[in-house]
Each structure stands twice: as structure tokens, then as C-alpha cells.
Scaffold this active site. Structure first.
Site: not given
Length: 387
Positions: A249-250, A185, A344, A286, A137, A165
Site C-alpha cells: 500500500e505504501r 489489536a 511560482l 534565480q 480509531a 474510499t
């Protein structure tokens, strides 16, 4: 995220002060050791204590717990700057500890819970983690299988979490568990769990393609007994709280994305001015100029929307849809921008010698954790079309 943005105007002096302090601390205590931490897949506990002593952990928490009581923007500047200088693993670890776990405790905790945990989080003595994701989940919280069963004055917790984390360093886990499995939920409760309790086991660190020194682990709970006083907020209100806290958080992930983009752009501009091909600097072609021009334009728009979201968030008006738009656009830009900047650099971009390669691999998870880009699109669509 310069001082000219309206959202930051009232916090500019604090930001300048804290930024100077942060950059000094990173130069002295982090950057000389960071490559080794990345090789080891581990950031030592001493680094947390150093950051705590410098006042850089959860700086916007209340002064009564030992924090600076700094403006919200200071916490976001720390996330941005750590990514800009390329210590993405540290930034994500700080994001979870300072920008997610500390606010959960501060916003939902009882006076006793706050007094118990916040001072130790601010010094770095206790490191915070959040336990939502499970092996089966992720974004779908209704599929959560970790349970917490009431037994007298305690709860007995069984289950596991993954991709956590700070999982190995974790001293405090904000744990989401099902207290009423019949409600989906709506039957989720949050707990403040001391990781030293019997029945709490930390698995081995999970090896990842990027952000190596940000320790990520699986956690296991086998008849883990916690007191009823460990409930954070109210029973069966966990999903509501998760939705309430996700906007912050976002915003934090947007701050990280912007910082990483700025860092990648700066090193790329520097490189293409020096690198020559066909008798002229790569910066004169360019293709190079138009690529960097387009990326800069997109980055400035993202920064403007970030500032808009901060203003809305501080006024208590930011919607889930706005948070999702910020998460989606900022992280997708980060992945695109680091990809095009690496291009690059040519062959050198693919080597570890040039940090752009780390910016590229560290960016990839940003569109996955804290809600995937696909989930963000679904949330945005619901706001537009209804369910």
C-alpha cells in the site's frame, strides 16, 4: 520512475505497452469528463467497466482470474501516470481497488473466495474497498470498536467505518472487526463482506477539500450476518495481515506521490518559461531556477529510494521501517513541491483555471491516509531505537 531504474528494467516492455494503453484510455474516456466528475463528486460506474475492459484493473493479478498477470511495476505505473496527468481521485480509487483489496484477496483468500471475487474486480463489475478506519480509531487499530460475534455458522457484525474510499461504489469490503475484544489489536479478524447483504448501509458521501470524485463514505453494520466462509485468512490474525500488506500500500502511495510531483513540475516549468515579469520570463529569475532545482534533486532521490523499495518488496525483504520511510518522505515532498510550484504561478495558481491548484489540494491527504506522517515517524523511530 523511468526505465533506467534497476527495479523496472525487467518490466520495461510491459510498462511501455500498458502505459500506451492507459494514456489512450485516459485521453478518450476519462480526461474529457473528469472536471464534471469532480464537480459532481462522483465517478460513474461505467468508468470502472471501461477501465476493466481495457485490462487496467488489478493487471498484476493471476491470468486464471481474467487479469493480465503483468509485473508488479505495471500496477505502480498506473498509479503514477494517473497522478501525473492530474486525475488524482481516480488514482486513489484504483489504488484501493487494485493495489490493496485485490492483493488481500489473492494473497489471503481461499480458492473459492478468489474465484468468487477476483474476476468481477478485474472487469470492474465489483469495486473493492477496505474498512479499517472508524470514527474513533484511525491509525490506532487497537481502538477499533466494530465487532464480529460468532453465532453458529455465521458471524454477526455491528459497528461503523468512516473515510472509506470507494465506499459508495463498494461491492466488496475487506472489513476489519474485533472477534476477541480482550486481545486488543491481536483480536482483529478480516472478513470479505458483500455490500448487498441486509444490515450493510452506506452513508452519504463525505465532502472533502480535494480528490472530489473519489467517493468517500461512512459505512454502517447493524446485525450484519456473514457466513464463517467470509473470514479472510485466519481468525484473530487480521492485524498480522494488515502489517503484511501495508508495504505494498505504501509503495503505491509513493508511486502516486512521484507521479503527482512529476506532473506539477512539468506544468510549472512550462508556465514560468512563458510568464513574464519585469520584462523577462519568470524562469530567468534565480529564485525560480533554484526552487525548481532543489525540488528536482529531492524528487530524484525519492525516485531512487522508491526503486530500492520495489526491489526489496519483490524479493520479500522490504521492512515496515522502509515502507514508512518511503510513505513519509514521498508524501511530505508531494505536499511541499505542489505548495512551492503553486507559489511560482502567483495569483493564477490559486484559481481553478490552472490545474496546479488541484494538484495542491489533492496532495494534502497523502500525508494522512494509510498512516499519518506522525505514525510513520513513530514506526521509523521504533526501528531505530526499539520501543
Amino acid at each position: 520512475m523511468g526505465h533506467s531504474t534497476p527495479a523496472l528494467a525487467d518490466a520495461s516492455e510491459d510498462i511501455t505497452l500498458f502505459r500506451d494503453m492507459l494514456l489512450r484510455c485516459l485521453d478518450k474516456e476519462v480526461l474529457p469528463h473528469y472536471d464534471q466528475w469532480e464537480k459532481d463528486g462522483w465517478m460513474p460506474k461505467s468508468a470502472w467497466l471501461t477501465l476493466g475492459a481495457a485490462g487496467l484493473l488489478a493487471p498484476d493479478m493471476p491470468e486464471e482470474y481474467g487479469a493480465a498477470g503483468a509485473p508488479f511495476e505495471v500496477s505502480q505505473m498506473i498509479l503514477e501516470e494517473t497522478c501525473r496527468v492530474g486525475v488524482h481521485s481516480l488514482s486513489t480509487a484504483l489504488s484501493v481497488h487494485s493495489n490493496i483489496v485485490a492483493p488481500y484477496v489473492n494473497n489471503l483468500g481461499t480458492p473459492e473466495q478468489k474465484a468468487m471475487w477476483l474476476p468481477k474486480m478485474i472487469t470492474g463489475e465489483v469495486i473493492g474497498s477496505i474498512g479499517m478506519t472508524e470514527p474513533g480509531a484511525g491509525s490506532d487499530l487497537a481502538g477499533m470498536r466494530t465487532t464480529a460475534v460468532r453465532q453458529g455458522d455465521d458471524y454477526i457484525i455491528n459497528g461503523s467505518k468512516t473515510f472509506i474510499t470507494n465506499g459508495l461504489h463498494c461491492g466488496l469490503l475487506v472489513l476489519a472487526a474485533k472477534t476477541d475484544p480482550t486481545l486488543g489489536a491481536k483480536g482483529i479478524t478480516l472478513f470479505l463482506v458483500d455490500s448487498s447483504l441486509p444490515g450493510f448501509t452506506k452513508g452519504k458521501g463525505i465532502k472533502k477539500m480535494g480528490q472530489h470524485s473519489n467517493d468517500t463514505a461512512e459505512l454502517f453494520f447493524d446485525n450484519l450476518r456473514v457466513p464463517a466462509s467470509a473470514v479472510l485468512g485466519e481468525v484473530n490474525q487480521g492485524f498480522v495481515y494488515l502489517m503484511q500488506e501495508l508495504p505494498r500500500e505504501r509503495i503505491g502511495i509513493g508511486s502516486q506521490a512521484i507521479g503527482a510531483c512529476e506532473g506539477a513540475m512539468a506544468m510549472t516549468a512550462d508556465y514560468v518559461r512563458q510568464r513574464k515579469a519585469f520584462g523577462q520570463p519568470v524562469a530567468q529569475f534565480q529564485n525560480t531556477r533554484f526552487t525548481l532545482a532543489e525540488l528536482r534533486a529531492q524528487l530524484e532521490l525519492t525516485k531512487a529510494y522508491w526503486a530500492h523499495c520495489v526491489t526489496r518488496f519483490k524479493a520479500g525483504l522490504m521492512t515496515t521501517q522502509e515502507a514508512s520511510i518511503l510513505k513519509l518522505t514521498s508524501t511530505e515532498l508531494q505536499v511541499k513541491l505542489t505548495h512551492e510550484c503553486l507559489q511560482l504561478f502567483g495569483g493564477y495558481g490559486y484559481t481553478e483555471e490552472y490545474p496546479i491548484s488541484r494538484f495542491f489540494t489533492d496532495a494534502r491527504v497523502q500525508t494522512i491516509y494509510a498512516g499519518t506522517s506522525e505514525i510513520m515517524k513513530e514506526i521509523i523511530a521504533r526501528g531505530e531505537l526499539g520501543r
